[in-house]
Scaffold this active site. Structure first.
Site, PDB file in Angstrom:
ATOM      1  N   GLU A 166      43.948  38.997  23.694  1.00  0.00           N
ATOM      2  CA  GLU A 166      44.521  40.310  23.385  1.00  0.00           C
ATOM      3  C   GLU A 166      45.170  40.330  22.011  1.00  0.00           C
ATOM      4  OE1 GLU A 166      44.751  43.303  23.659  1.00  0.00           O
ATOM      5  OE2 GLU A 166      45.413  44.077  25.569  1.00  0.00           O
ATOM      6  N   ASP A 167      45.178  41.486  21.402  1.00  0.00           N
ATOM      7  CA  ASP A 167      45.878  41.634  20.121  1.00  0.00           C
ATOM      8  C   ASP A 167      47.386  41.703  20.357  1.00  0.00           C
ATOM      9  OD1 ASP A 167      45.618  44.105  21.389  1.00  0.00           O
ATOM     10  OD2 ASP A 167      44.930  45.183  19.616  1.00  0.00           O
ATOM     11  N   ASP A 211      51.952  45.010  25.048  1.00  0.00           N
ATOM     12  CA  ASP A 211      52.998  46.003  24.810  1.00  0.00           C
ATOM     13  C   ASP A 211      53.594  46.402  26.152  1.00  0.00           C
ATOM     14  OD1 ASP A 211      54.391  47.853  23.097  1.00  0.00           O
ATOM     15  OD2 ASP A 211      52.982  49.415  23.649  1.00  0.00           O
ATOM     16  N   ARG A 250      43.177  48.579  10.319  1.00  0.00           N
ATOM     17  CA  ARG A 250      42.812  47.360  11.054  1.00  0.00           C
ATOM     18  C   ARG A 250      42.458  46.227  10.095  1.00  0.00           C
ATOM     19  NH1 ARG A 250      42.036  48.742  16.496  1.00  0.00           N
ATOM     20  NH2 ARG A 250      41.221  50.809  16.903  1.00  0.00           N
TER      21      ARG A 250
HETATM   22  P1  IMP Z   1      49.732  48.530  26.623  1.00  0.00           P
HETATM   23  O1  IMP Z   1      50.157  47.069  26.767  1.00  0.00           O
HETATM   24  O2  IMP Z   1      48.981  49.072  27.783  1.00  0.00           O
HETATM   25  O3  IMP Z   1      50.916  49.401  26.294  1.00  0.00           O
HETATM   26  O4  IMP Z   1      48.739  48.687  25.410  1.00  0.00           O
HETATM   27  C1  IMP Z   1      48.363  47.630  24.591  1.00  0.00           C
HETATM   28  C2  IMP Z   1      47.454  48.163  23.505  1.00  0.00           C
HETATM   29  O5  IMP Z   1      48.141  49.185  22.769  1.00  0.00           O
HETATM   30  C3  IMP Z   1      47.110  47.107  22.495  1.00  0.00           C
HETATM   31  O6  IMP Z   1      45.944  46.406  22.839  1.00  0.00           O
HETATM   32  C4  IMP Z   1      46.954  47.928  21.215  1.00  0.00           C
HETATM   33  O7  IMP Z   1      45.659  48.439  21.095  1.00  0.00           O
HETATM   34  C5  IMP Z   1      47.920  49.073  21.394  1.00  0.00           C
HETATM   35  N1  IMP Z   1      49.214  48.830  20.708  1.00  0.00           N
HETATM   36  C6  IMP Z   1      50.392  48.457  21.242  1.00  0.00           C
HETATM   37  N2  IMP Z   1      51.357  48.317  20.323  1.00  0.00           N
HETATM   38  C7  IMP Z   1      50.742  48.587  19.133  1.00  0.00           C
HETATM   39  C8  IMP Z   1      51.217  48.585  17.764  1.00  0.00           C
HETATM   40  O8  IMP Z   1      52.379  48.302  17.423  1.00  0.00           O
HETATM   41  N3  IMP Z   1      50.292  48.928  16.828  1.00  0.00           N
HETATM   42  C9  IMP Z   1      48.990  49.242  17.129  1.00  0.00           C
HETATM   43  N4  IMP Z   1      48.525  49.243  18.377  1.00  0.00           N
HETATM   44  C10 IMP Z   1      49.382  48.917  19.371  1.00  0.00           C
HETATM   45 MG    MG Z   2      44.915  50.747  19.410  1.00  0.00          MG
END
Ligand code: IMP
Ligand code: MG
Length: 182
Positions: free
Chosen positions: A101-102, A105, A167
């Site tokens: 994962e990137d 969050d 990106r």
């Molecule tokens: P979550 O954990 O379901 O809230 O979503 C995670 C995804 O939200 C990540 O894989 C990213 O694509 C996107 N995301 C979360 N924080 C950021 C950020 O600070 N910048 C850009 N994308 C983010």
């Molecule tokens: Mg995104």
């Protein structure tokens, strides 16, 4: 000529700092999965940069597959909805899966994804995330391998976007506030 750096307020982590952490994560995974067959699954699009750097530091044989889910619109907050846009090509039954994962969050996307993948009976599932925002967690998800801890701030670069842009910034950056106000 336009330059993305004009929109950047500050660099949070440089490409060199990121690369050191990528090597550390790859070494941990290579050690832990030394006697296993591992499949890396990356969630597009954000993780494509990390995945490419990460697998090239992994020293054990492995397979790679991609899937695309949507959780964010063009904005910066999670919608809480997860939709599969592209499924895996690989049958993951009895495979050791690591989700690459990137950024972790709220964890909402990943917890839904893990439920879905578990129903396909893999041998195991682990999470390897480059960036982690533990303060923002809403779902019960913990990264098995975690790179850099981020503050509760929206960041771009190293695969992460704002409205599909930035990106390709090699460093992890914070944008100027006026960029979001446009
Ligand atoms: P979550 O954990 O379901 O809230 O979503 C995670 C995804 O939200 C990540 O894989 C990213 O694509 C996107 N995301 C979360 N924080 C950021 C950020 O600070 N910048 C850009 N994308 C983010
Ligand atoms: Mg995104």
């Amino acid at each position: 000529m336009k330059n993305m750096m004009d929109d950047v307020k500050n660099i949070l982590f440089t490409r060199e700092e990121i690369h050191e952490v990528v090597k550390r994560l790859a070494a941990e995974v290579s050690r832990d999965y030394a006697d296993k067959e591992v499949l890396f699954i990356s969630v597009l699009k954000g993780a494509f940069v990390f995945m490419a750097d990460f697998v090239r530091e992994v020293t054990i044989p492995c397979e790679v597959d991609f899937m695309a889910v949507s959780s964010y619109g063009a904005g910066t907050e999670s919608s809480g909805r997860v939709k599969i846009l592209k499924d895996l090509d690989t049958n993951i039954e009895n495979k050791h899966v690591i989700i690459v994962e990137d950024v972790l969050d709220s964890g909402i996307t990943l917890s839904r994804l893990i439920d879905m993948l578990n129903s396909r009976r893999p041998a195991s599932i682990a999470i390897c995330t480059m960036f982690d925002k533990p303060a923002r967690r809403k779902a019960q998800v913990k990264a098995t391998y975690s790179g850099l801890i981020l503050p509760d701030e929206f960041v771009v670069g190293y695969g992460l976007d704002y409205a599909e842009k930035y990106r390709n910034l090699p460093d992890l950056c914070v944008l100027k506030p006026e960029v979001y106000e446009k």
